[in-house]
Design a protein around this motif. Structure first.
Motif, PDB file in Angstrom:
ATOM      1  N   ASP A 187      75.726   6.155 112.161  1.00  0.00           N
ATOM      2  CA  ASP A 187      75.519   5.552 110.072  1.00  0.00           C
ATOM      3  C   ASP A 187      74.203   4.633 109.272  1.00  0.00           C
ATOM      4  O   ASP A 187      73.948   5.303 108.679  1.00  0.00           O
ATOM      5  CB  ASP A 187      76.750   4.903 110.314  1.00  0.00           C
ATOM      6  N   ASP A 188      73.780   3.769 110.423  1.00  0.00           N
ATOM      7  CA  ASP A 188      73.185   2.582 109.664  1.00  0.00           C
ATOM      8  C   ASP A 188      71.935   3.087 109.372  1.00  0.00           C
ATOM      9  O   ASP A 188      71.710   2.743 108.728  1.00  0.00           O
ATOM     10  CB  ASP A 188      72.852   0.802 111.077  1.00  0.00           C
ATOM     11  N   ILE A 189      71.367   3.945 110.268  1.00  0.00           N
ATOM     12  CA  ILE A 189      70.377   4.437 110.009  1.00  0.00           C
ATOM     13  C   ILE A 189      70.173   5.527 108.942  1.00  0.00           C
ATOM     14  O   ILE A 189      69.146   5.741 107.618  1.00  0.00           O
ATOM     15  CB  ILE A 189      69.365   5.045 111.186  1.00  0.00           C
ATOM     16  N   GLU A 190      71.077   5.820 108.416  1.00  0.00           N
ATOM     17  CA  GLU A 190      71.252   6.872 107.800  1.00  0.00           C
ATOM     18  C   GLU A 190      71.650   6.310 106.593  1.00  0.00           C
ATOM     19  O   GLU A 190      71.695   6.816 105.690  1.00  0.00           O
ATOM     20  CB  GLU A 190      71.888   8.211 108.659  1.00  0.00           C
ATOM     21  N   ALA A 191      72.390   5.232 106.093  1.00  0.00           N
ATOM     22  CA  ALA A 191      72.571   4.777 105.016  1.00  0.00           C
ATOM     23  C   ALA A 191      71.150   3.982 104.988  1.00  0.00           C
ATOM     24  O   ALA A 191      70.686   3.942 103.407  1.00  0.00           O
ATOM     25  CB  ALA A 191      73.551   3.231 105.744  1.00  0.00           C
ATOM     26  N   VAL A 192      70.329   3.808 105.699  1.00  0.00           N
ATOM     27  CA  VAL A 192      68.871   3.251 105.085  1.00  0.00           C
ATOM     28  C   VAL A 192      68.426   4.258 104.741  1.00  0.00           C
ATOM     29  O   VAL A 192      67.526   3.750 104.013  1.00  0.00           O
ATOM     30  CB  VAL A 192      68.018   2.639 106.189  1.00  0.00           C
ATOM     31  N   VAL A 193      68.869   5.762 105.258  1.00  0.00           N
ATOM     32  CA  VAL A 193      67.323   6.615 104.649  1.00  0.00           C
ATOM     33  C   VAL A 193      68.872   7.045 102.491  1.00  0.00           C
ATOM     34  O   VAL A 193      67.428   7.067 102.556  1.00  0.00           O
ATOM     35  CB  VAL A 193      67.673   7.638 105.560  1.00  0.00           C
ATOM     36  N   THR A 194      69.698   6.767 102.921  1.00  0.00           N
ATOM     37  CA  THR A 194      70.134   6.905 101.899  1.00  0.00           C
ATOM     38  C   THR A 194      69.889   6.002 100.644  1.00  0.00           C
ATOM     39  O   THR A 194      69.339   6.475  99.559  1.00  0.00           O
ATOM     40  CB  THR A 194      71.549   7.211 102.525  1.00  0.00           C
ATOM     41  N   VAL A 195      70.062   4.839 100.955  1.00  0.00           N
ATOM     42  CA  VAL A 195      69.432   3.241  99.689  1.00  0.00           C
ATOM     43  C   VAL A 195      68.402   3.639  99.459  1.00  0.00           C
ATOM     44  O   VAL A 195      68.025   3.465  98.740  1.00  0.00           O
ATOM     45  CB  VAL A 195      70.172   2.408 100.828  1.00  0.00           C
ATOM     46  N   ALA A 196      67.546   4.236 100.279  1.00  0.00           N
ATOM     47  CA  ALA A 196      66.080   4.314 100.422  1.00  0.00           C
ATOM     48  C   ALA A 196      65.651   5.172  99.516  1.00  0.00           C
ATOM     49  O   ALA A 196      64.775   5.457  98.063  1.00  0.00           O
ATOM     50  CB  ALA A 196      65.479   4.061 101.488  1.00  0.00           C
ATOM     51  N   ASN A 197      66.582   5.927  99.605  1.00  0.00           N
ATOM     52  CA  ASN A 197      66.120   7.372  98.061  1.00  0.00           C
ATOM     53  C   ASN A 197      66.819   6.907  97.241  1.00  0.00           C
ATOM     54  O   ASN A 197      66.483   7.291  96.349  1.00  0.00           O
ATOM     55  CB  ASN A 197      66.405   8.836  99.189  1.00  0.00           C
ATOM     56  N   ALA A 198      67.973   6.483  97.474  1.00  0.00           N
ATOM     57  CA  ALA A 198      68.771   5.972  95.874  1.00  0.00           C
ATOM     58  C   ALA A 198      67.963   5.315  95.179  1.00  0.00           C
ATOM     59  O   ALA A 198      68.097   4.918  93.751  1.00  0.00           O
ATOM     60  CB  ALA A 198      70.211   5.214  96.198  1.00  0.00           C
ATOM     61  N   LEU A 199      67.641   3.805  95.604  1.00  0.00           N
ATOM     62  CA  LEU A 199      66.495   3.457  94.878  1.00  0.00           C
ATOM     63  C   LEU A 199      65.445   3.563  94.759  1.00  0.00           C
ATOM     64  O   LEU A 199      64.775   3.442  93.189  1.00  0.00           O
ATOM     65  CB  LEU A 199      66.136   1.767  96.555  1.00  0.00           C
ATOM     66  N   ARG A 200      64.420   4.640  95.233  1.00  0.00           N
ATOM     67  CA  ARG A 200      63.433   5.438  94.774  1.00  0.00           C
ATOM     68  C   ARG A 200      63.846   6.470  93.355  1.00  0.00           C
ATOM     69  O   ARG A 200      62.978   5.742  92.390  1.00  0.00           O
ATOM     70  CB  ARG A 200      63.352   6.641  95.988  1.00  0.00           C
ATOM     71  N   ASN A 201      65.021   6.838  93.511  1.00  0.00           N
ATOM     72  CA  ASN A 201      66.010   7.455  92.655  1.00  0.00           C
ATOM     73  C   ASN A 201      66.082   6.573  91.461  1.00  0.00           C
ATOM     74  O   ASN A 201      64.940   7.125  90.474  1.00  0.00           O
ATOM     75  CB  ASN A 201      67.198   8.127  92.067  1.00  0.00           C
ATOM     76  N   LEU A 202      66.223   5.505  91.498  1.00  0.00           N
ATOM     77  CA  LEU A 202      66.171   4.219  90.997  1.00  0.00           C
ATOM     78  C   LEU A 202      65.381   4.351  89.765  1.00  0.00           C
ATOM     79  O   LEU A 202      65.026   4.087  88.406  1.00  0.00           O
ATOM     80  CB  LEU A 202      66.865   3.106  91.095  1.00  0.00           C
ATOM     81  N   ARG A 203      64.890   3.491  90.267  1.00  0.00           N
ATOM     82  CA  ARG A 203      63.248   3.544  89.710  1.00  0.00           C
ATOM     83  C   ARG A 203      62.602   4.289  89.264  1.00  0.00           C
ATOM     84  O   ARG A 203      61.776   3.978  87.694  1.00  0.00           O
ATOM     85  CB  ARG A 203      61.876   2.372  91.304  1.00  0.00           C
ATOM     86  N   GLU A 204      62.137   5.000  89.523  1.00  0.00           N
ATOM     87  CA  GLU A 204      61.606   6.960  89.262  1.00  0.00           C
ATOM     88  C   GLU A 204      61.937   6.772  87.855  1.00  0.00           C
ATOM     89  O   GLU A 204      61.646   7.616  86.964  1.00  0.00           O
ATOM     90  CB  GLU A 204      61.452   7.951  90.163  1.00  0.00           C
ATOM     91  N   ARG A 205      63.824   6.623  87.622  1.00  0.00           N
ATOM     92  CA  ARG A 205      64.079   7.054  86.428  1.00  0.00           C
ATOM     93  C   ARG A 205      63.399   5.363  85.541  1.00  0.00           C
ATOM     94  O   ARG A 205      64.872   5.618  84.542  1.00  0.00           O
ATOM     95  CB  ARG A 205      65.055   7.587  86.986  1.00  0.00           C
ATOM     96  N   ASN A 206      62.863   4.527  85.721  1.00  0.00           N
ATOM     97  CA  ASN A 206      62.865   3.405  84.561  1.00  0.00           C
ATOM     98  C   ASN A 206      63.756   2.847  85.144  1.00  0.00           C
ATOM     99  O   ASN A 206      64.029   1.767  84.080  1.00  0.00           O
ATOM    100  CB  ASN A 206      62.224   4.021  83.224  1.00  0.00           C
ATOM    101  N   ILE A 207      65.176   3.085  85.930  1.00  0.00           N
ATOM    102  CA  ILE A 207      66.302   2.388  85.713  1.00  0.00           C
ATOM    103  C   ILE A 207      65.585   0.730  87.263  1.00  0.00           C
ATOM    104  O   ILE A 207      65.208   1.210  87.944  1.00  0.00           O
ATOM    105  CB  ILE A 207      67.118   3.019  86.292  1.00  0.00           C
ATOM    106  N   SER A 208      65.439  -0.336  86.638  1.00  0.00           N
ATOM    107  CA  SER A 208      65.031  -1.345  87.287  1.00  0.00           C
ATOM    108  C   SER A 208      66.469  -1.757  88.849  1.00  0.00           C
ATOM    109  O   SER A 208      67.766  -1.784  88.748  1.00  0.00           O
ATOM    110  CB  SER A 208      65.160  -3.098  87.022  1.00  0.00           C
ATOM    111  N   PRO A 209      65.945  -1.687  89.414  1.00  0.00           N
ATOM    112  CA  PRO A 209      67.489  -1.929  91.240  1.00  0.00           C
ATOM    113  C   PRO A 209      67.095  -3.134  91.307  1.00  0.00           C
ATOM    114  O   PRO A 209      67.218  -3.981  92.634  1.00  0.00           O
ATOM    115  CB  PRO A 209      66.419  -1.278  92.283  1.00  0.00           C
ATOM    116  N   ARG A 210      66.819  -4.359  91.198  1.00  0.00           N
ATOM    117  CA  ARG A 210      67.236  -5.998  90.586  1.00  0.00           C
ATOM    118  C   ARG A 210      68.451  -6.072  90.877  1.00  0.00           C
ATOM    119  O   ARG A 210      69.069  -5.841  90.340  1.00  0.00           O
ATOM    120  CB  ARG A 210      66.189  -6.492  89.268  1.00  0.00           C
ATOM    121  N   ILE A 211      68.178  -6.608  92.572  1.00  0.00           N
ATOM    122  CA  ILE A 211      69.584  -6.886  92.638  1.00  0.00           C
ATOM    123  C   ILE A 211      69.820  -8.935  92.341  1.00  0.00           C
ATOM    124  O   ILE A 211      70.815  -9.348  92.331  1.00  0.00           O
ATOM    125  CB  ILE A 211      70.362  -6.446  93.826  1.00  0.00           C
ATOM    126  N   PHE A 212      68.367  -9.502  92.773  1.00  0.00           N
ATOM    127  CA  PHE A 212      68.393 -10.614  92.320  1.00  0.00           C
ATOM    128  C   PHE A 212      67.534 -11.292  91.592  1.00  0.00           C
ATOM    129  O   PHE A 212      66.883 -10.949  90.450  1.00  0.00           O
ATOM    130  CB  PHE A 212      66.911 -11.290  93.644  1.00  0.00           C
TER     131      PHE A 212
END
Lengths: 398, 398, 398
Positions: free
Chosen positions: C34-59
């Motif tokens: 599940d951890d590995i799949e979570a990394v894959v899924t979050v990576a794709n989510a961050l890519r989705n955000l950034r490529e839609r010009n939405i900043s994924p900044r959490i810091f």
């Protein structure tokens, strides 16, 4: 508002530190007592904000320029941390890349790198008579360029160690001591020993002992400076210490006996430094460009150190103290760890390791406080605004 | 809205610079007149915002990649300042660390470092026929990777000096000149002398004189290029200058007489560069990997320079001008300061020092304007939005 | 909400990756499925955000510390990109500047640089038995200091390659493979060949083949490891691969025949690495400080490689596959481009170049996902908040 932050802001209301706005930080003894207390208070306020996950950023953009004329890891990271916390990016001015020297070149470079600079952090501690002078040359150009309309803002200097003082270290030390004793007001009457210690590794600058006696004498403490003969510090700093002690109701004394210094001490800071005449000689060799001579001198200074191998902090010595806090700016020469004979035995070091790490953790806040006080006209207002704005440093979903 | 900013936005409304969006900046003469005026105008608008403490950040995150194939302090800091001002972090691509070369390796590395890159800043000015070519190789790969769907965004190239042009320097110079004369529209008929000057320090690139004659001929000025025999610039750039002059109603002339160039000049830019054939020879030695040969050539070029030690800017020469502004991209070889015989006497340099520092202060804004124009589809809208949003660069409590 | 992002968040709702919060990332096989799949899924989510010009900044501020004990361009930029995307500034801990070593020094330095650190990225892949150990030493100190109240936050470790695993590479590879085959769920039954290949350039670490067989065996694939005799990988990693394969319903087999490995393969990853006994010998020489011995060993290993020049990926070999994807972590030794004989012919490389660049483009997202999962307690909530907040990464005027 958070109660602790309110208390810190209330404290600031009792102090006059208006001269720090737009100012620079070279030597602690050029600052008023209120200034010093303001740095302590703002450092604690910034720590309060950050540890409650409230961003203490006051800059949306801007640069902190660092100039390291001597190797550094700890101070480099402390400076980077302080700049980052407040919103500045760090840009290193690497002398090997950019060939900076004294005189005209310093003058020009200082302005050329400062068009977007809000902070200049300089470390230049290797040669007596040079570091502080270099910093002033650097800042004089900047101030002139500000006056000439070339610079839109004047960056503030934070000395990251010169030949005379190491203010970010001594202020971090003061923050730690104040925490341990429950406030600056509780330091009166405490005994603090700044002692020489044996080091086999290299001839170390005098700025740490000078920083300690120049700052700690301001709080009514009994400050003792201990070292073997020939390891005196700069006489002008001793005079500062004596004057401070007289003004604060404390004392400043000297001894060539480590045990005497430790007797009943509440705080001990045993640390190696080079013989004064050796440091003066090094400056002359540097001026002459005689780097082989500097290497040969280094060997002689280490030989001289060997005559005082008994200046090591042991459990027996610590037993003479009033259950003292052992402090060190790190890294230390630890017997049986980094060397055979050194500044401190491993058991003493280990017993105080966590404290020394805590001590070090204050340095980024000390630097950030110096910047904050130079950049915010209304310091309490800025702290209140940061608290009210409640911008999360790390986004958390509520 | 601030009146000056409004005026600058009004100016932009009269210009067509739409081709700059998503574009790159290699050579000023590849840009239209409107493009050049847009860079000047946006640079002034960004300066207006920042000096009113309004953050001109258009990026919340993103990287500016810098590639310095030659040493640099001034340009490095200008690039870092421009990136920081707009919200980008700088990441250096250090060739010594990462072993970049031409050909396939450039192609691959260009894409590998660009996944989050918004700007690529490259300085590669040492070898005739190489620098501009390298930049194109670098960007061709990036454009291909954008087309292939590998890169989500195309970073914009800002040339930080190639073998042909030094556009961020000449644009900063233009900004300074425009300020001195009250606008680009007042440059018509002014005489500007781009003159060679003696240097004992090293064989300097031709890109500065080429940048000056390639740009300044566009504004109806009388541009004179002066140098000793053998110090010609690239013939293709002379052709650009001649063509520009004809189109703008100015002139482009050449002389081997420094005094003639200075006669009645309004602006003088005396600066050393290497003999053209020497620079061509250097490229061949470089291609052959003959670095000893490059060192030997350098000595011969400096010897050749010595035949023209009288090409120095003195008060007497300045007396021939129409009370001209003396300019220099810095650092200069100043007689009696950094050398015995050099480009300029100290009294001339000192009389114009503040002006040259002001000149240098425009470089971060010139770079930022190039980026802004490549990244904002609606430039005026973006400036208005920044002004309206009124985000303080340094938090001040009102 | 964007449909793709919603789908990714829905996927996260089905996974239990709670142990990743406040955790570290050393080896993929220390993580649950599940951890590995979570990394894959979050990576794709961050890519989705950034490529839609939405900043994924959490810091809002904070530091990512990088420690590179081996040269690197690609990984260095991937780490910088990941940190920047999330809002962190990168600060390099340069060992040449700061003289870090093992033992006590690591312990102290780790804490000294971490006062404001949110991420520690370490690359230490040169010596078997050393890299992973060093990372643990580093983090043990940090965890201790967090427990001691010295650090206010615990930075998360992201291994940027150790002697055992190269998790950010293999996770980027997995992201690419998942994209090519339309999801992790479609990998079951696919054949993937991890093959040795001839290299004339240097004796390369074993961590890439180990990373591949340690990770890809988790998805029901038929994983074949192919290499000449004497080029075995670490036996403990082979055991991991065998266990993974059994659990996932796939297979893990070995062969000394490159063609057999390629036969009917859907994916091939042919890449050079050093003989195992050579790597063990290198560690011993390193421990003895015998750097001349290391150089001599390197020459012997390259000689040994020469016996297997026929291990090169050609069109003929590719013809044996099931129209396989050719992958490589880059840079590759390409015949006729960077060498005469190497890992792959130019035509094969060119046919798959775009794919490999796409493969590389996932690395910043893989790293960012590891950080995100370690820092966000409510991962789905954080992604929703970023999407809802809709902060433009690059300001666009609407």
């Amino acid at each position: 508002m958070d109660a602790q932050l309110q208390k810190l802001i209330d404290k600031l209301d009792t102090l006059d530190f208006s001269d720090m706005y737009e100012g620079d930080f070279y030597l602690t003894w050029e600052k008023s007592q209120d200034d010093i207390e303001a740095v302590v208070t703002v450092a604690n306020a910034l720590r309060n904000l950050r540890e409650r996950n409230i961003s203490p950023r006051i800059f949306d953009s801007g640069l902190g320029i660092s100039v390291f004329r001597d190797n550094s890891t700890r101070t480099r990271f402390s400076f980077a941390s302080a700049c980052n916390m407040l919103g500045l990016a760090v840009q290193d001015l690497d002398e090997k890349k950019s060939q900076i020297a004294h005189g005209e070149t310093v003058r020009e470079t200082a302005t050329m790198v400062s068009f977007m600079a809000d902070v200049i952090g300089i470390r230049d501690d290797m040669y007596i008579g040079e570091g502080n002078k270099y910093m002033h040359e650097f800042m004089d150009s900047i101030i002139e360029s500000k006056g000439d309309g070339v610079l839109a803002q004047k960056p503030t200097l934070v000395s990251l160690q010169c030949d005379i003082d190491h203010p970010t270290q001594s202020m971090a030390d003061l923050l730690y001591i104040a925490e341990k004793f429950g406030g600056l007001e509780n330091l009166k009457g405490k005994k603090i020993a700044m002692s020489w210690a044996y080091s086999p590794s290299y001839a170390k600058p005098l700025s740490v002992p000078q920083a300690i006696v120049g700052l700690m004498t301001r709080f009514g403490m009994d400050v003792v400076l201990a070292h073997p003969e020939g390891y005196d510090i700069m006489p002008e700093v001793e005079q500062v210490a004596a004057k401070n002690a007289a003004a604060s109701g404390g004392t400043f004394t000297k001894t060539n006996d480590m045990a005497e210094a430790f007797k009943d001490a509440d705080i001990v800071i045993p640390k190696s430094w080079a013989p004064f005449v050796g440091m003066e000689e090094r400056t002359k060799l540097y001026a002459a460009g005689d780097f082989d001579g500097i290497d040969a001198l280094e060997q002689r200074l280490l030989e001289q150190n060997k005559q005082h191998m008994d200046w090591v902090t042991t459990p027996e010595l610590m037993g003479l103290t009033n259950n003292a806090i052992y402090m060190h700016p790190l890294p230390a020469d630890i017997e049986g760890v980094s060397c055979e004979h050194g500044e401190v035995t491993n058991d003493v070091f280990e017993a105080h390791r966590v404290g020394m790490y805590r001590e070090a953790s204050f340095k980024p806040y000390a630097i950030a406080a110096m910047i904050f006080l130079a950049k915010c006209k209304d310091v309490q207002g800025a702290l209140k605004a940061l608290d009210a704005q409640d911008k999360q440093r790390l986004m958390t979903v509520k």
